[in-house]
Design a protein around this motif. Structure first.
Motif, short mmCIF file in Angstrom:
data_model
loop_
_atom_site.label_atom_id
_atom_site.label_comp_id
_atom_site.label_asym_id
_atom_site.label_seq_id
_atom_site.Cartn_x
_atom_site.Cartn_y
_atom_site.Cartn_z
N TYR A 1 -10.23 -84.91 -46.81
CA TYR A 1 -9.07 -84.75 -45.85
C TYR A 1 -7.82 -85.35 -46.56
O TYR A 1 -7.88 -85.92 -47.49
CB TYR A 1 -9.31 -85.68 -44.65
CG TYR A 1 -10.71 -85.39 -43.79
CD1 TYR A 1 -10.49 -84.54 -42.71
CD2 TYR A 1 -11.84 -85.59 -44.12
CE1 TYR A 1 -11.48 -84.01 -41.95
CE2 TYR A 1 -13.00 -85.18 -43.58
CZ TYR A 1 -12.84 -84.41 -42.23
OH TYR A 1 -13.74 -84.02 -41.61
N HIS A 2 -6.75 -84.92 -45.89
CA HIS A 2 -5.44 -85.52 -46.11
C HIS A 2 -4.59 -85.35 -45.04
O HIS A 2 -4.87 -85.07 -43.97
CB HIS A 2 -5.09 -84.85 -47.33
CG HIS A 2 -4.21 -83.52 -47.32
ND1 HIS A 2 -3.59 -82.50 -48.04
CD2 HIS A 2 -4.59 -82.73 -46.07
CE1 HIS A 2 -3.33 -81.61 -47.55
NE2 HIS A 2 -3.79 -81.40 -46.39
N GLY A 3 -3.31 -85.88 -45.31
CA GLY A 3 -2.27 -86.06 -44.22
C GLY A 3 -1.35 -85.19 -44.40
O GLY A 3 -0.66 -84.95 -45.75
N LYS A 4 -1.03 -84.11 -43.18
CA LYS A 4 0.01 -83.21 -43.66
C LYS A 4 1.30 -83.51 -43.41
O LYS A 4 2.28 -83.00 -43.67
CB LYS A 4 -0.37 -81.98 -42.66
CG LYS A 4 -0.24 -82.24 -41.17
CD LYS A 4 -0.41 -81.09 -40.55
CE LYS A 4 -0.23 -81.25 -38.85
NZ LYS A 4 -0.59 -80.06 -38.25
N GLY A 5 1.65 -84.77 -42.91
CA GLY A 5 2.64 -85.31 -42.58
C GLY A 5 3.36 -85.32 -41.16
O GLY A 5 3.39 -84.15 -40.51
N CYS A 6 3.76 -86.42 -40.71
CA CYS A 6 4.27 -86.40 -39.30
C CYS A 6 5.19 -87.57 -38.88
O CYS A 6 5.55 -88.17 -39.86
CB CYS A 6 3.11 -86.47 -38.18
SG CYS A 6 2.39 -87.98 -38.22
N SER A 7 5.87 -87.58 -37.74
CA SER A 7 6.81 -88.41 -37.41
C SER A 7 6.22 -90.05 -37.38
O SER A 7 6.95 -90.93 -37.75
CB SER A 7 7.32 -88.29 -36.18
OG SER A 7 6.36 -88.45 -34.99
N GLU A 8 4.85 -89.98 -37.27
CA GLU A 8 4.34 -91.45 -37.28
C GLU A 8 4.43 -92.06 -38.70
O GLU A 8 4.06 -93.23 -38.79
CB GLU A 8 3.00 -91.51 -36.68
CG GLU A 8 2.91 -91.08 -35.19
CD GLU A 8 3.10 -92.07 -34.23
OE1 GLU A 8 3.23 -93.34 -34.88
OE2 GLU A 8 3.86 -91.86 -33.33
#
Length: 571
Positions: A490-497
């Motif tokens: 898994y990874h994070g795709k990026g968001c406002s949080e």
């Protein structure tokens, strides 16, 4: 009537699934037997049955304060200008609009009288309260006030006709620097920069001067994030304001200085260590933010697996010996030692620390800061500590052979000694101490355990997704991970949080080297790092393998593990 209201609150919490019926019954019994007449909400918070956010939301519903969705809202700039950004950030509030001559304000906690009173005084209007979720408030503040620093910087840039009188070398006079630094708007700007950094969970603030501008950066989760730069014309005023706050000499601009600020944050006071160094474009400032509440972290919350935690905890209860935590600067070594001291603290033990500086104050533990200017170094302080009849000693860092020698001999004479060392991995600590001149047979007799660690960034839970890692990355792991059909990464795709970074928060990866009898025999022979690795216990796991386990569990990404453990060889 009062008991009915309390019962209604409990039922509302149960209806929202924030509270179970048995928990409510226990809380009501505790409240009934409590002579302090606490409200039900206070009892539930004290028991840890509900969170402050859950309680605020339910209380708002109970008393008729409307909940508002902030996601579609637009706010007139005139409304935003009514409430200073510093107050918005401090109280977690957001001005919305006028309703029947009252200023509508969204709040995460609509029940604090001081907030209402301050808003009335600042705006001159009566206030209508709305409840908003903390996450929405935070993102909205960032959306509407995030550029406020830039606006303040623009507004504060001195007009050409009011340019202060300069000295012949282009510097402001000390008197003018004091005048600039005490301007109310400049004071608010510096306070806002610090508050924004605290809200962003930054560990450091960097004020960096260049030819045309002054860059402002926050270090968040180990990575620098650049904010809106300041005009070059505000450089002297910003630097002077920070130096005044830190009790530094603002007239001295050509030698490094150190200072300290005690800043009032939203929840508690925050200690800020300030360092200045002269550069070709002026003074560069770094502010290290130290939140005292972080010292309360428990040993089990650092990220150790069960085996590592059990082995390290066992070493903390030894009668004597030396326990080392190793890693580069910023890897969380001091946090680990504080967690260890909190774990073993008892009124029956005398615990003394010597640190540079004392980052967090620990209840019941004697803490001594080093003061090289007055001759108090780690070595001299450690000698005097031994005369204080301690049971446990913590030395902030072993920097030289003299400190290492005294620490080893203290461990051999019946003291349990904790310290840190700058090495890449656990086996490297042994060879480093021998290179410092420690006799191998003394080290073999005194060393109990070495814990090496790094901090890795966790995947943001709000934008976490499965992905296919780069083949070159997998090859770089040298077979440490074999991809099977059912393995997901898994990874994070990026968001406002997470400010589109894909990561939020950090945890540790660890390598625990227990000093067993075979290792003691080997240490006496001045071994190499490779020999120590080969002689390590069969259950020994290095940091990269520990990190891979966390990536398989979806805690972090494989790229982050590889970044943090680059240069550390696999077993």
């Amino acid at each position: 009537m009062n008991s009915q209201v309390k019962k209604q609150l409990g039922l509302l919490l149960c209806d929202r699934a924030y509270l179970s019926s048995p928990e409510l019954e226990y809380a009501l019994l505790e409240q009934k037997s409590d002579n302090s007449h606490r409200r039900l909400g206070q009892v539930l918070l004290g028991r840890g049955s509900v969170t402050q956010t859950q309680l605020n939301e339910t209380l708002s519903f109970q008393v008729g304060i409307e909940k508002i969705d902030l996601s579609p809202i637009t706010i007139n700039p005139d409304i935003l200008s009514l409430v200073p950004a510093e107050m918005v950030s401090r109280y977690n509030i957001l001005p919305l609009r006028f309703e029947n001559s009252r200023l509508a304000v969204a709040m995460t906690d609509p029940f604090t009288p001081q907030v209402m009173e301050d808003l009335r005084l600042v705006t001159g209007f009566a206030i209508k309260r709305y409840y908003a979720e903390p996450a929405q408030i935070e993102s909205s503040i960032l959306k509407f006030y995030g550029s406020n620093v830039a606006r303040m910087l623009d507004n504060l840039t001195p007009a050409e006709q009011h340019t202060p009188v300069e000295l012949g070398n282009g510097d402001y006079s000390p008197a003018k620097l004091h005048e600039l630094a005490r301007e109310p708007s400049l004071v608010n700007l510096v306070n806002l920069i610090i508050l924004e950094a605290i809200d962003a969970r930054a560990s450091d603030i960097h004020i960096e001067p260049f030819a045309q501008e002054v860059k402002i950066k926050y270090r968040v989760d180990g990575a620098l994030v650049e904010k809106v730069p300041s005009s070059k014309r505000l450089q002297a005023a910003i630097v002077s304001r920070i130096k005044i706050m830190a009790n530094m000499n603002i007239a001295e601009r050509f030698v490094p200085q150190d200072g300290h600020i005690e800043f009032a944050g939203k929840k508690n006071k925050v200690d800020i260590r300030v360092s200045t160094v002269p550069t070709v474009f002026g003074e560069s400032i770094t502010m290290r933010i130290l939140d005292r509440s972080a010292s309360l972290i428990r040993l089990g919350e650092l990220g150790m697996n069960a085996e590592c935690l059990a082995g390290f905890t066992q070493s903390l209860h030894k009668a004597h010996g030396i326990v080392l935590v190793t890693g580069p600067t910023g890897s969380g070594k001091t946090t680990t030692l504080y967690a260890a001291l909190n774990k073993i603290y008892s009124p029956s033990l005398k615990i003394i620390t010597i640190e540079d500086p004392v980052e967090y104050q620990l209840e019941g533990i004697i803490q001594m800061p080093v003061n090289p200017k007055r001759g108090l170094t780690f070595a001299t302080g450690l000698r005097h500590i031994l005369r204080q009849d301690p049971d446990i000693i913590m030395v902030g860092e072993i920097r030289d052979s003299e400190t290492a020698d005294i620490a080893i001999r203290a461990a051999l004479t019946g003291h349990l000694v904790f310290s840190t060392l700058h090495t890449n991995d656990a086996p490297g600590a042994i060879t480093r101490l021998i290179d410092m001149g420690i006799e191998p047979f003394l080290l073999a007799s005194s060393l109990e355990v070495v814990l090496a660690q790094r901090l890795i960034r966790k995947i943001c839970p709000h934008c976490k997704e499965a992905y296919e890692p780069d083949e070159n990355l997998l090859k770089g792991l040298n077979g440490s991970l074999k991809m099977g059909k059912n393995i997901k990464l898994y990874h994070g795709k990026g968001c406002s949080e997470c400010m589109n970074s894909g990561v939020k928060g950090r945890t540790g990866i660890f390598e625990l080297l227990r000093i067993t009898r075979p290792l003691r025999d080997l240490i006496s022979l001045k071994p190499t790092v490779e020999q120590i690795k080969n002689a390590a216990p069969s259950d020994h796991i290095n940091m990269r393998h520990n990190g891979i386990t966390k990536s398989l569990a979806g805690v972090t990404s494989l790229e982050e593990v590889f970044r943090a453990t680059h240069g550390i060889e696999d077993e």
